[in-house]
Design an enzyme around this catalytic site. Structure first.
Site, PDB file in Angstrom:
ATOM      1  N   CYS A 166      -3.024   5.295   6.418  1.00 35.23           N
ATOM      2  CA  CYS A 166      -2.882   5.352   4.805  1.00 35.23           C
ATOM      3  C   CYS A 166      -3.938   5.953   4.177  1.00 35.23           C
ATOM      4  O   CYS A 166      -4.197   6.199   3.090  1.00 35.23           O
ATOM      5  CB  CYS A 166      -2.729   3.841   4.401  1.00 35.23           C
ATOM      6  SG  CYS A 166      -3.856   2.901   4.679  1.00 35.23           S
TER       7      CYS A 166
ATOM      8  N   GLU B 294       0.919  -1.230   0.133  1.00 37.15           N
ATOM      9  CA  GLU B 294       0.073  -0.024   0.070  1.00 37.15           C
ATOM     10  C   GLU B 294       0.867   1.277   0.053  1.00 37.15           C
ATOM     11  O   GLU B 294       1.366   1.472   0.983  1.00 37.15           O
ATOM     12  CB  GLU B 294      -0.840  -0.099   1.254  1.00 37.15           C
ATOM     13  CG  GLU B 294      -1.885  -1.084   1.296  1.00 37.15           C
ATOM     14  CD  GLU B 294      -3.173  -1.009   2.465  1.00 37.15           C
ATOM     15  OE1 GLU B 294      -3.379   0.143   2.858  1.00 37.15           O
ATOM     16  OE2 GLU B 294      -3.021  -1.898   3.143  1.00 37.15           O
TER      17      GLU B 294
END
Length: 133
Positions: free
Chosen positions: A94, A60
């Site tokens: 994130c 990610e």
């Protein structure tokens, strides 16, 4: 052993950092599949190392999650969630709403609402006060 030590700290809301010895090999063939959340540059290095060992990798990278506000949105609610996404974890996640994509006719007013909500929360001792580490 790590889970036994880290789990109580995480349950109490504390930060836990697991740091292997600088002498430990990063290319051990015994590693399980690799998962990483972080910068694109570091992700690229991890992918390169994992490819040499044919290890599965989940990455990610980047973390520039936008919030999109159309002209028919409930502006108060959208502004509240924008501030929450940006500041609740001090941007250290994130999925932090680090980009705003707002309908052109609403942009100035929307920014005002986000600023006002953040200021009001801070005055009340809300959750948007910066965390120092």
């Amino acid at each position: 052993m790590a889970a036994w030590k880290v789990a109580p700290a995480l349950a109490a809301g504390c930060t836990a950092v697991l740091k292997p010895s600088e002498l430990a090999s990063l290319t051990s063939a015994d590693l399980s599949p690799i998962a990483f959340t972080g910068s694109t540059a570091t992700g690229s290095k991890i992918m390169t190392s994992a490819a040499q060992l044919v290890k599965p990798v989940t990455l990610e990278l980047g973390g520039k999650s936008p919030i999109i506000v159309f002209d028919d949105a409930e502006l108060d609610k959208a502004a509240e969630w924008t501030a929450f996404g940006c500041f609740c974890t001090t941007g250290q996640i994130c999925s932090a709403t680090s980009r705003l994509l707002v309908h052109l006719l609403l942009a100035l007013f929307y920014v005002f609402l986000v600023k006002k909500g953040t200021y009001d929360s801070d005055k009340r001792g809300g959750s948007f006060v910066p965390i120092r580490s």
